[in-house]
Design an enzyme around this catalytic site. Sequence first.
Site, mmCIF file in Angstrom:
data_model
loop_
_atom_site.group_PDB
_atom_site.id
_atom_site.type_symbol
_atom_site.label_atom_id
_atom_site.label_comp_id
_atom_site.label_asym_id
_atom_site.label_seq_id
_atom_site.Cartn_x
_atom_site.Cartn_y
_atom_site.Cartn_z
ATOM 1 C CB SER A 66 -0.878 -0.066 1.074
ATOM 2 O OG SER A 66 -2.648 0.568 0.856
ATOM 3 C CG ASP A 95 -6.488 -2.523 -2.414
ATOM 4 O OD1 ASP A 95 -7.344 -1.964 -2.214
ATOM 5 O OD2 ASP A 95 -5.755 -3.462 -2.953
ATOM 6 C CG HIS A 129 -5.357 -2.779 1.332
ATOM 7 N ND1 HIS A 129 -4.973 -1.797 -0.029
ATOM 8 C CD2 HIS A 129 -4.821 -1.982 2.260
ATOM 9 C CE1 HIS A 129 -4.392 -0.953 -0.039
ATOM 10 N NE2 HIS A 129 -4.181 -1.241 1.094
#
Length: 374
Positions: A235, A321, A360
């Site tokens: 991320s 995601d 995610h």
Amino acid sequence: MRKRNESVTVEHERAAAAAAVPGPLDKGCSLRHSLRLPAAAAAAEGMKRPLGRRYGLWFRLRKLIIWLLGMYIAIPFLVKLCPAIQAKLVFLNFVRVPYFIDLKRPQDQGLNHTCNYYLQPEEDVTIGVWHTVPAALWKNARGKDQLWFEEALGSSHPVILYLHGNAGTRGGDHRVELYKVLSSLGYHVVTFDYRGWGDSIGSPSERGMTYDALHVFDWIKARSGDNPVYIWGHSLGTGVATNLVRRLCERETPPDALILESPFTNIREEARSHPFSIYRYFPGFDWFFLDPITTSGIKFANDENVKYISCSLLILHAEDDPVVPFHLGKKLYNIAATSRSFRDYKVQFVPFHTDLGYRHKYIYRSPELPRILR
């Protein structure tokens, strides 16, 4: 004559008094009239109460709507005037989850073969580090001190430097589960909290986060000898990872590979595409929200960095995601695959289907991960 007048007067007074006292018929009419008046008043009062209640509820609701609308309009101006607010929303370092864990005790999170360190990249900056040894060394690691763990980096096992995303700490649940998976596959895992996160001391910034990562990488290389060192960013950590690897390649000390999990192209495109961005269709969105990010010195330009990286690249992204849209990871792969800097290195993109539900941060659950890493 006087007596006659007096008698007439007395008779008139008696007649007037008699008229004043109601007879049976008049008494009934008077009673009905007196009863009718309070009943009508009560009915009118009963009608007023629901109307008044409805009016009061509508007034409060209208007041709330006006207040929310005012806040919605005021926030963009507040962010524009105070860019530091937008920086805090990007880093979310003030969100520490899970709460009430002692980062000095990784064993409380089931990491019995992990040691907690503290390193000092710069003056007045201290960062907390966890080092998890491969599962094969688990028994030997019990009860050992920091010196033993540092020397263990020189064993014949590859090392992964893990750079986590925004919010939370190095003790986040999904992060801990990934350390366990990587340890079971035979990797040393070294991770840390950037300055301003967890129990690390300092103020967060993109430059500072990148420098912290560089310091930890050099610390690993000084102890790992010729063992392979891979960098894994997740991320927001992918922005730190590409910043770091670009600097390492420029000084001709690249890592053995770069792994990007749920990456984006750059922070502006990520902020514009973020599903939680309720202002994306607000007039002047870029000027109000994206320019303050740039003003704060936050770019995390993965799309630019990959043009200067020369090592193997692996990108992992789940199609479902909800935080970093899948199309941004795919777009980054297309940029890297056509970059001249990767012409002698392997660039691979591995998607995970929506049906798997990895979203995610749950790619570590994939049974295919060992094969993919090999």
